[in-house]
Design an enzyme around this catalytic site. Structure first.
Site, PDB file in Angstrom:
ATOM      1  N   THR A 164       0.859  -1.220   0.383  1.00 42.62           N
ATOM      2  CA  THR A 164       0.385   0.367   0.009  1.00 42.62           C
ATOM      3  C   THR A 164       1.041   1.377  -0.468  1.00 42.62           C
ATOM      4  O   THR A 164       1.555   1.187   0.936  1.00 42.62           O
ATOM      5  CB  THR A 164      -1.000  -0.340   1.450  1.00 42.62           C
ATOM      6  OG1 THR A 164      -0.528   0.218   2.539  1.00 42.62           O
ATOM      7  CG2 THR A 164      -1.717  -1.323   1.140  1.00 42.62           C
ATOM      8  N   SER A 212      15.915  -2.069 -26.527  1.00 42.62           N
ATOM      9  CA  SER A 212      17.197  -0.914 -25.861  1.00 42.62           C
ATOM     10  C   SER A 212      17.895  -0.493 -27.467  1.00 42.62           C
ATOM     11  O   SER A 212      18.866  -1.280 -28.015  1.00 42.62           O
ATOM     12  CB  SER A 212      18.042  -0.277 -24.588  1.00 42.62           C
ATOM     13  OG  SER A 212      19.065   0.738 -25.136  1.00 42.62           O
ATOM     14  N   GLU A 246       2.966  -1.013 -21.663  1.00 38.54           N
ATOM     15  CA  GLU A 246       2.674   0.082 -22.186  1.00 38.54           C
ATOM     16  C   GLU A 246       2.452   0.108 -22.722  1.00 38.54           C
ATOM     17  O   GLU A 246       1.334   1.448 -23.197  1.00 38.54           O
ATOM     18  CB  GLU A 246       4.222   0.350 -22.805  1.00 38.54           C
ATOM     19  CG  GLU A 246       5.405   0.439 -21.186  1.00 38.54           C
ATOM     20  CD  GLU A 246       7.084   0.291 -21.834  1.00 38.54           C
ATOM     21  OE1 GLU A 246       7.807   0.633 -20.556  1.00 38.54           O
ATOM     22  OE2 GLU A 246       7.033   0.238 -22.884  1.00 38.54           O
TER      23      GLU A 246
END
Length: 462
Positions: free
Chosen positions: A183, A314, A327
């Protein structure tokens, strides 16, 4: 270069040139000339709905003895070809056009009239025959409802069901694997990975229930309201006959809108559905971000799971692999949230008897449905199905979690528990070892109280 050929067409404003091979006529060409704005056209799903609607209108007019059987059948056959996608390239009008969508309605009328005339062997008029008993003002709102209903029922809901089922399968597999709950992104009491995934599944299922509830309003069609909702120039039984034809063509439980003024003046049902799609996008973004956090690392992050390695991450860092599916899904959700804002603003643009941002509502609503349907399947098949669990990393973090001391509150009190937790954290030692030193509780009792699996079942005292 071959010189492009044109033919002369005319409408109520006069003559103009239209490409010789085009199936559309003057009004479509005027719209092409007037709105070179975005290059975005209304999608296949909307053109399909227009074709279905035009065919159903011709069937209704024939049953009411307003069209002769041969001409009505020619229109229906041509409309079916349009609905089936054979002539999508004949619908070139920009989304950013007249707010009623009149240009797109006439585009459909002209294409269908051209095709029907060839089949019929005589003139089929775009306005007098194809558009009989109709107005752009009821056709376009009806097409928004129909296209959204079909896409939701045929694409989105099955995709969401697949996503929920996929999550449920993984939740069952991982139902006994205990991990650190979080949390505020901080360590909290333990949960099972199955419980965490079960939350995702419930979010998707509840979104499906909300969408299904909103569908009841979208199934109500304003066709028959014509220009302003009064039904001028339409037979009193036209709306009833039209809905019957729509049901037989689609198998969906469409019904005639009781108050057709509402269907023309507002887009409340579309706004409502967009809101439910936004809620779904919030849920899917939450799931995507959880996956990204759990996958983070692999060394300096949480490293609880490893998402499938789908592509190099990358252009400069060899070996880097990114969480590309979550994403992409998060970007889908952001787009849907933006679409909802656009639809909300457009929904306010009902001036008296007509909303004047209908094409924009159609484009954004259908894009949201398509994006979420595709995104749900990709998330299920390329992220959730294939992620692996790093059990050793999860166990190491769980064993050192000082928040487990919460389970001792009823025995030693909050203050004493806080002191033990701080010491365990500072010395990077398991909470069990520190509690043995700082309390009178036996090792057996402490192990029972601090058992992470027991703590995932609730029932401990504060």
């Amino acid at each position: 270069m071959t010189k492009k050929k044109f033919r002369l067409e005319h409408d109520s404003m006069g003559e103009l040139q239209v490409p010789a091979e085009a199936l559309y006529g003057a009004q479509t060409q005027r719209a092409v000339d007037n709105f070179p704005i975005s290059g975005l056209c209304l999608p296949r799903s909307f053109i399909r709905a227009l074709g279905i609607i035009k065919g159903a209108c011709a069937a209704a007019n024939w049953r009411l003895n307003l069209l002769d059987e041969q001409r009505a059948q020619a229109i229906q056959d041509a409309a079916e070809q349009v609905a089936s996608g054979h002539y999508d390239d004949q619908f070139p009008i920009d989304v950013f056009q007249t707010g009623s969508g009149t240009s797109t309605n006439m585009n459909a009328n002209e294409v269908i009239a051209h095709l029907a005339s060839e089949k019929f062997g005589d003139k089929v008029h775009a306005n007098d025959h194809v558009n009989m008993s109709q107005s752009s003002n009821d056709v376009i709102p009806t097409a928004i409802h129909v296209s959204a209903c079909l896409e939701i029922e045929e694409q989105l809901l099955p995709a969401l069901s697949h996503l929920a089922n996929t999550i449920d399968q993984r939740a069952t597999e991982l139902s006994t694997l205990v991990k650190t709950g979080r949390t505020h992104l901080m360590d909290a009491m333990p949960i099972t990975l199955g419980q965490e995934l079960g939350t995702w599944s419930t979010q998707i299922q509840q979104s499906m229930y909300r969408i299904q509830a909103a569908l009841t309003r979208l199934r109500s069609l304003p066709q028959g309201g014509t220009a302003v909702g009064t039904g001028i120039n339409a037979h009193p039984e036209f709306a009833e006959k039209f809905v019957a034809a729509m049901k037989s063509r689609t198998g969906f439980a469409f019904q005639s809108m009781e108050n057709k003024f509402v269907g023309l003046a507002t887009q409340d049902a579309a706004v409502e559905m967009s809101g439910q799609l936004k809620t779904l996008s919030v849920a899917m973004m939450k799931i995507s971000n959880d996956l990204r956090w759990m996958n983070s690392g692999p060394l300096a992050g949480l490293g609880e799971i490893a998402l499938p390695a789908l592509q190099p991450g990358s252009s400069i860092m060899p070996g880097k692999v990114n969480p590309v599916i979550p994403e992409a899904t998060a970007m889908v959700c952001a787009q849907v949230m933006g679409n909802d804002t656009t639809i909300t603003i457009a929904g306010q643009s009902g001036n008296f008897q007509l909303n004047v941002m209908l094409p924009l509502i159609a484009f954004n609503l259908l894009q949201s449905i398509q994006l979420l349907a595709n995104g749900a399947r990709v998330l299920a098949d390329k992220a959730i199905t294939g992620f692996t669990v790093n059990e050793s990393s999860i166990k190491t973090a769980l064993d050192k979690n000082p928040i487990l001391v919460t389970a001792l509150n009823s025995k030693i009190g909050y203050e004493k528990g806080a002191a033990i937790a701080k010491k365990a954290y500072a010395e990077k030692r398991p909470i069990l070892d520190v509690a043995l030193e700082e309390t009178d509780l036996s090792e057996t009792e402490l192990k029972q109280l601090l058992d992470p699996t027991r703590l995932t079942q609730g029932g401990i005292s504060d």
